[in-house]
Write an enzyme that holds these catalytic residues in place. Structure first.
Site, PDB file in Angstrom:
ATOM      1  N   SER A  98     124.201 -11.797  -0.780  1.00 52.57           N
ATOM      2  CA  SER A  98     123.433 -11.947  -1.853  1.00 52.57           C
ATOM      3  C   SER A  98     123.785 -10.671  -2.872  1.00 52.57           C
ATOM      4  O   SER A  98     124.636 -10.140  -3.123  1.00 52.57           O
ATOM      5  CB  SER A  98     122.066 -12.129  -1.472  1.00 52.57           C
ATOM      6  OG  SER A  98     121.361 -12.711  -2.631  1.00 52.57           O
ATOM      7  N   ASP A 227     125.036 -23.709  -1.340  1.00 50.61           N
ATOM      8  CA  ASP A 227     124.204 -22.471  -1.849  1.00 50.61           C
ATOM      9  C   ASP A 227     123.452 -22.764  -3.104  1.00 50.61           C
ATOM     10  O   ASP A 227     124.087 -22.772  -4.191  1.00 50.61           O
ATOM     11  CB  ASP A 227     125.144 -21.346  -1.899  1.00 50.61           C
ATOM     12  CG  ASP A 227     124.107 -19.936  -2.024  1.00 50.61           C
ATOM     13  OD1 ASP A 227     123.109 -19.944  -2.194  1.00 50.61           O
ATOM     14  OD2 ASP A 227     124.943 -18.978  -1.443  1.00 50.61           O
ATOM     15  N   HIS A 256     122.574 -20.516   1.606  1.00 53.45           N
ATOM     16  CA  HIS A 256     122.509 -19.107   1.285  1.00 53.45           C
ATOM     17  C   HIS A 256     122.344 -18.416   2.463  1.00 53.45           C
ATOM     18  O   HIS A 256     122.706 -16.989   2.742  1.00 53.45           O
ATOM     19  CB  HIS A 256     121.514 -18.691   0.199  1.00 53.45           C
ATOM     20  CG  HIS A 256     121.563 -17.309  -0.578  1.00 53.45           C
ATOM     21  ND1 HIS A 256     122.607 -17.158  -1.258  1.00 53.45           N
ATOM     22  CD2 HIS A 256     120.794 -16.265  -0.590  1.00 53.45           C
ATOM     23  CE1 HIS A 256     122.549 -16.192  -1.878  1.00 53.45           C
ATOM     24  NE2 HIS A 256     121.429 -15.551  -1.444  1.00 53.45           N
TER      25      HIS A 256
END
Length: 297
Positions: A98, A227, A256
């Site tokens: 991320s 995601d 995610h």
């Protein structure tokens, strides 16, 4: 517990260093709000397999110091470089998730690749997710402002509300226990309010479009089709196009939080990637020994 000081302002930063000191080195950079513990399903088996696994708690996260300043991307990247320097790591593989992918990229473009052999970018927010002149297909800033209001009003509720989407639990094969969700939410709440909002500002202002082509090491991009935090088309696919020679691996149905739902697959892909790094390091070491002995051109 091991700590080192940020080269920027002396902030005391916590890290872990697992596995044999002689193994190929993987340095893990976590998602926003989380510390190195998010990588347990990668770091433990890789360390047991003989790789040296180093995990960083960014400032204001995990066991690192709670400080007010330094939540800009340059400082966070300098903190990461400071860890590489502190441990004198060579031929390291940087692995970010991320917002951690942005820190990894900025560390390379800001400090060069002398200590880095390759990077893996997992569910990255790079090159950026917000709509801007450089990213016309990004998220509407008005939606981001509403989300920020919710986050500041009730962080525990925010993390709980988005947990199902984070793990894409409505997609086939993504089984996550209530206990693990509670655990991860608790770990997210360890990040201080200042650190959490500061890192969120990094994401909303991120646009790495111009610097990604300058990345000069092999790159593995891992992303899930489901995601919702960093949609594949705007991040992973675009990232892979912007970095010369990048390899994109798309996980069907993954969200995610694929570091948990697809832990075995991710660990296997990282192990393969680390194996290539180890082979490169071995060749480099042989060349250096030959050069030192005056053999070769």
């Amino acid at each position: 517990m091991p700590y080192y000081e940020s080269p920027v302002d002396g902030t005391r930063l916590h890290y872990v260093d697992h596995g044999p000191a002689s193994g190929a080195v993987a340095v893990f950079v976590a998602s926003a709000y989380l510390g190195h513990e998010m990588w347990e399903h990668q770091m433990l088996p890789l360390a047991e397999a003989g790789y040296r696994c180093v995990g960083l708690d960014r400032r204001g996260h995990g066991r690192s110091d709670d400080v007010w300043s330094g939540y800009d991307l340059d400082t966070l990247a300098d903190d990461l470089q400071g860890l590489l320097d502190h441990l004198d790591l060579r031929a390291a593989t940087l692995i970010g998730h991320s917002v951690g992918t942005a820190e990894v990229v900025r560390c390379l473009t800001r400090h060069g690749s002398e200590r880095v052999a390759r990077i893996a970018l997992v569910c990255g927010v790079a090159p950026g997710i917000m709509r801007s002149q450089g990213l016309p297909g990004g998220v509407d800033p008005a939606l981001a402002r509403a989300d920020e209001e919710f986050f500041r009003r009730d962080r525990p509720a925010w993390f709980t509300h988005f947990a199902d989407a984070f793990f894409a639990v409505s997609s086939a094969g993504n089984e996550v226990s209530d206990a693990y969700v509670r655990h991860l939410v608790d770990r997210c709440l360890v990040a201080t309010p200042r650190a959490a909002t500061g890192v969120r500002s990094v994401v909303t202002g991120l646009d790495l479009t111009a610097e990604l082509p300058a990345v000069d090491v092999p790159v593995l991009v891992v992303h899930g089709t489901h995601d919702t935090s960093a949609p594949l088309a705007h991040t992973g696919e675009r990232l892979a196009r912007l970095v010369p020679g990048a390899v994109l691996r798309v996980y069907e149905n993954a969200g995610h939080g694929l570091f948990f739902t697809h832990a075995r697959r991710l660990t296997a892909d990282l192990r393969q990637f680390l194996g290539a790094a180890a082979a490169t390091a071995a060749v480099t070491g042989i060349c250096r020994m030959l050069a030192a002995a005056g053999i070769g051109g």
